[in-house]
Write a protein that holds these residues in place. Structure first.
Motif, PDB file in Angstrom:
ATOM      1  N   LEU A  35       0.816  -1.203   0.000  1.00 18.26           N
ATOM      2  CA  LEU A  35       0.000   0.000   0.000  1.00 18.26           C
ATOM      3  C   LEU A  35       0.861   1.269   0.000  1.00 18.26           C
ATOM      4  O   LEU A  35       1.887   1.325   0.657  1.00 18.26           O
ATOM      5  N   GLY A  36       0.400   2.295  -0.740  1.00 15.74           N
ATOM      6  CA  GLY A  36       0.963   3.621  -0.612  1.00 15.74           C
ATOM      7  C   GLY A  36       1.747   4.161  -1.781  1.00 15.74           C
ATOM      8  O   GLY A  36       2.146   5.322  -1.769  1.00 15.74           O
ATOM      9  N   ARG A  37       1.980   3.373  -2.846  1.00 17.12           N
ATOM     10  CA  ARG A  37       2.818   3.893  -3.915  1.00 17.12           C
ATOM     11  C   ARG A  37       2.067   4.875  -4.807  1.00 17.12           C
ATOM     12  O   ARG A  37       2.683   5.706  -5.488  1.00 17.12           O
ATOM     13  N   ALA A  38       0.735   4.814  -4.834  1.00 16.55           N
ATOM     14  CA  ALA A  38      -0.081   5.793  -5.554  1.00 16.55           C
ATOM     15  C   ALA A  38      -1.372   5.988  -4.786  1.00 16.55           C
ATOM     16  O   ALA A  38      -1.939   5.022  -4.249  1.00 16.55           O
ATOM     17  N   GLY A  82      -1.867  -0.453 -10.724  1.00 20.46           N
ATOM     18  CA  GLY A  82      -1.850   0.497  -9.621  1.00 20.46           C
ATOM     19  C   GLY A  82      -0.636   1.392  -9.591  1.00 20.46           C
ATOM     20  O   GLY A  82      -0.499   2.216  -8.682  1.00 20.46           O
ATOM     21  N   ASP A  83       0.265   1.274 -10.568  1.00 22.62           N
ATOM     22  CA  ASP A  83       1.408   2.193 -10.618  1.00 22.62           C
ATOM     23  C   ASP A  83       0.936   3.635 -10.758  1.00 22.62           C
ATOM     24  O   ASP A  83       1.634   4.576 -10.357  1.00 22.62           O
ATOM     25  N   ALA A  84      -0.232   3.824 -11.340  1.00 22.48           N
ATOM     26  CA  ALA A  84      -0.860   5.141 -11.435  1.00 22.48           C
ATOM     27  C   ALA A  84      -2.353   4.953 -11.236  1.00 22.48           C
ATOM     28  O   ALA A  84      -2.910   3.915 -11.628  1.00 22.48           O
ATOM     29  N   LEU A  85      -2.998   5.930 -10.620  1.00 20.13           N
ATOM     30  CA  LEU A  85      -4.451   5.841 -10.463  1.00 20.13           C
ATOM     31  C   LEU A  85      -5.035   7.215 -10.214  1.00 20.13           C
ATOM     32  O   LEU A  85      -4.342   8.167  -9.840  1.00 20.13           O
TER      33      LEU A  85
END
Length: 500
Positions: A35-38, A82-85
């Protein structure tokens, strides 16, 4: 809430001018694998990327709680889901830039989920792909969405960004159609790929921006700055999108990576410049006109995460902090975590909307959700420190400071001053700050920056000893290691916040 401008140069991080402003920090922390990368937030809903999933949190019952976990029906762990959202309304857009498409590895894909009118069921659309998928394009490395009707996805490995439109515009899910493929003007395809065009994207109404953080920039009298970075702005008329202009870095430098991150809302832009440890704000008035609102500086990692929607936000993992910007009235606040290990990466991702800010701490596999409502502090008094400043370097020092209290508690001491230094050396290294109170010692944090050279200092923690109703600051001693000094005047702005 709409921001009409962002005062970056006049109100540095952590300071709020003569009328001190504090930021409420009601904090909720969630943990999950990866959790938390984007992160992204909209209207009481927070979305955050985990390992192969996106976690959806809601504030419907007066406290934050996990609503659901979104996973692609056809994904694999290596897709980078989920690398970008981004979230807007009932729609969540998720990039999977490493996905294989039509047998082409790394072509990339984008997934769109919508919460149906029953408020419970989530519908997954067929994944969106580039009009012409190519291996290594990494379509979906950056995504954004606007008004529940448009999606933009960057493909830096192809040097493009694609805009999709949803039809029909009713309560049914509808279908997404590609309506425009944006390209960098005056750059060949190979040049756009080398520039990383599509590494960041932002979409707000009829405006879009696309970052090319590795683009070279030429400055007079003809010096080439490699990887200084550029941002390209586009404007739509109906379904047609056209290049509109460039918000330009006011202090470009080689390896500055201007445009590594972009965020946009109602004609206000924030652009991350991590190679310069900074960000810059812009406003767009007439078509093609982009005016700088100023720059702010931070530590390593600053400029790698930005967001704006009512207020601007930027994270700095090196300081374990995120910083807020707004105007009318001017507000700048600092958000720090109440828990977590020192190397949790707090600030690696950040977003803000309304009175909610969410900050990712991927090193701890966590996100922190804050109530960021600014609160003007009552019963504040001013005290002059003229002549009370001392430091190790030669020069002149002036400054005025405001002490804000809530009841008998010192909430903040803010101020702005100028130091004139007659030397031509590199920036100062090291500092110390003490504020000597009448009935206690206030040892605080200070940040010093030169908006021209990029000079910046780091933070120190604050403690307030023996706080009483009579506490006041009589003087401030400021000590520098003067072995390395910047040329010319250094603008000094600082805030002392009671964190106890």
């Amino acid at each position: 809430m709409v921001v009409s401008a962002i005062a970056l140069a006049t109100l540095p991080l952590g300071a709020s001018g003569a009328g001190a402003v504090v930021v409420s920090q009601r904090e909720t922390v969630f943990s999950a694998p990866g959790l938390g990368r984007a992160v992204s937030v909209y209207a009481g809903t927070v979305v955050a990327s985990g390992t192969g999933a996106v976690f959806v949190y809601n504030h419907g019952s007066g406290q934050w709680a996990l609503e659901t976990v979104l996973r692609p029906s056809d994904g694999v762990p290596s897709d980078g889901f989920g690398d970008a959202l981004a979230i807007r309304g009932s729609f969540v857009v998720v990039g999977a830039p490493n996905a294989t498409v039509d047998g082409k590895p790394g072509a990339g894909a984008v997934y769109v989920f919508v919460r149906l009118p029953d408020g419970v069921t989530w519908f997954q659309y067929p994944r969106l792909t580039a009009p012409t998928p190519t291996a290594g394009a990494h379509f979906g490395a950056a995504v954004d969405t606007s008004a529940e009707v448009e999606v933009i996805a960057g493909a830096p490995g192809a040097g493009t960004a694609t805009v999709f439109f949803r039809f029909p515009l009713d309560d049914s899910p509808g279908v997404w159609f590609p309506i425009a493929q944006l390209a960098a003007p005056n750059l060949t395809g190979a040049q756009a790929i080398a520039a990383g065009f599509g590494a960041s994207v932002s979409l707000s109404g009829a405006q879009a921006s696309v970052g090319a953080p590795d683009a070279a920039v030429v400055v007079p009298p003809g010096t080439m700055l490699g990887r200084a970075g550029r941002v390209f702005a586009f404007r739509s008329s109906g379904f047609a999108w056209a290049f509109d202009g460039e918000p330009r870095d006011s202090a470009p430098r080689a390896d500055g990576h201007f445009g590594r991150r972009v965020a946009e809302n109602e004609g206000v832009f924030l652009v991350g410049i991590p190679g310069s440890l900074s960000l810059e704000g812009f406003t767009s008035g007439a078509p093609g006109v982009y005016t700088s609102l100023g720059r702010d500086l931070g530590g390593p990692g600053f400029g790698n995460s930005v967001g704006t929607d009512g207020m601007g936000i930027a994270g700095d993992p090196s300081a374990r902090a995120a910083y807020l910007y707004s105007l009318n009235p001017p507000v700048v606040g600092t958000i720090v975590p109440g828990s977590g290990p020192p190397a949790d990466g707090f600030g690696a991702s950040a977003d803000v909307e309304g009175t909610t800010a969410v900050v990712g701490a991927p090193g701890a596999q966590a996100i922190h959700i804050f109530d960021v409502a600014p609160v003007a502090t009552p019963d504040h008094a001013s005290v002059s420190t003229s002549g009370a400043l001392s430091y190790a370097a030669s020069g002149d020092v002036t400054g005025n400071f405001t002490i804000a209290r809530t009841g008998g508690r010192v909430v903040a001491v803010t101020g702005a001053g100028r130091i004139g230094v007659a030397a031509t050396h590199l920036p100062f290294v090291g500092f110390d700050l003490h504020a000597f109170g009448q009935s206690g010692l206030l040892a605080g944090e200070i940040r010093i920056r030169d908006y021209v050279t990029g000079f910046v200092h780091t933070f120190r923690a604050l403690s307030l000893v023996v706080p009483t109703a009579g506490t006041r600051v009589d003087g401030i001693a400021l000590a520098f290691d003067a072995s390395m000094r910047p040329p010319g005047p250094v603008v000094v702005r600082w805030t002392i916040d009671d964190l106890s």
